[in-house]
Design an enzyme around this catalytic site. Sequence first.
Site, short mmCIF file in Angstrom:
data_model
loop_
_atom_site.label_atom_id
_atom_site.label_comp_id
_atom_site.label_asym_id
_atom_site.label_seq_id
_atom_site.Cartn_x
_atom_site.Cartn_y
_atom_site.Cartn_z
N LYS A 70 0.79 -1.24 0.00
CA LYS A 70 0.00 0.00 0.00
C LYS A 70 0.83 1.30 0.00
O LYS A 70 0.37 2.32 -0.48
CB LYS A 70 -0.89 0.04 1.25
CG LYS A 70 -2.10 -0.87 1.22
CD LYS A 70 -2.93 -0.52 2.45
CE LYS A 70 -4.02 -1.45 2.74
NZ LYS A 70 -4.91 -0.93 3.78
N ASP A 106 -10.03 3.35 2.82
CA ASP A 106 -10.21 2.83 4.19
C ASP A 106 -10.90 3.85 5.09
O ASP A 106 -11.77 3.51 5.89
CB ASP A 106 -8.86 2.45 4.81
CG ASP A 106 -8.36 1.10 4.33
OD1 ASP A 106 -9.19 0.28 3.87
OD2 ASP A 106 -7.14 0.86 4.39
#
Length: 273
Positions: A70, A106
Amino acid sequence: MLNAETKLFAILGYPVKHSFSPQMQNKWFEKEKLNCIYLAFEPSPEYLERAIESLKILGFQGVNVTIPHKVEVMKYVDFIDEAAEKIGSVNTIAFKNGKLYGYNTDHLGFSQDLAAKKVNLKNKNVLVIGAGGGARAIAHALVSSGAKDVYIANRTLEKAEKLASIFKIKVFDISRAGELLPEIDLLVNTSACGMKKTDILPFKVDKVKSSLVVYDLIYNKMTPFTRLAGDKGLKIFTGDGMLIQQGACGFKIWTGKYPDIEVAEKLLKKFIG
Ligand code: NAP
């Protein structure tokens, strides 16, 4: 029916075989009658750049990126969304006209899940446990949603201090975090505490607000935080909602449509078993 025009999507992780995303995204494509397919690939970190380049050459339309890629993947995208920049990681990429656009969904997954559960963050006092990647997304969501006092407590104090300076929130000693609870409205566990059976609550708890809501990002296990909520009769939410909502935000970025959350909830229940 797959054919030569099927649009391609995928998740990249290392490992990735445990991922729920392929089932969820393919179910949504089916439900929306979209000619799309979502696959899973496991490039090791040294092949990440080449994997991204290959997906671009092959005409993929979008990918999710998960642990451990990520942060590294930010080097290989052309544009990074403001929130992803602040959070310091990208979990969703859209390929458009040969350019790569990086997002982090997220934080949206967390705030949308709380909104769906009618938990309003405005003017609330929040205690966040953990200071890893998940915590950064949660801190961004809390600050953006107008929470009042946000405290962060982490096993390694320096990491909490770093995160607090980025998001302008307060640091609290994790071993004494229980002392804060009488004034806390929302306790969020973003740490991996609870992934091991032997993990224990990193602080003592005496009094809590009876309206305290506990949110544990871990979704497939009983943890010291879910047990605390059970013992004190508190409202508890686990990370399954966030997992689904962050995927839904990716689906919306790629297709322009917001998918059916209930379908994914049923699927996740079966997946967890
Ligand atoms: P990470 O970057 O590796 O950070 C892990 C954090 O947990 C660190 O702050 C670490 O403290 C702390 N920690 C680990 N073991 C602990 C223990 N026994 N007691 C207290 N603290 C402990 O991981 P992450 O990406 O933030 O993920 C953390 C958890 O959230 C994972 O379980 C992950 O699956 C979950 N998650 C769920 C979602 C969702 O959508 N539901 C999204 C993201 C993450 P130190 O700094 O001291 O090492």
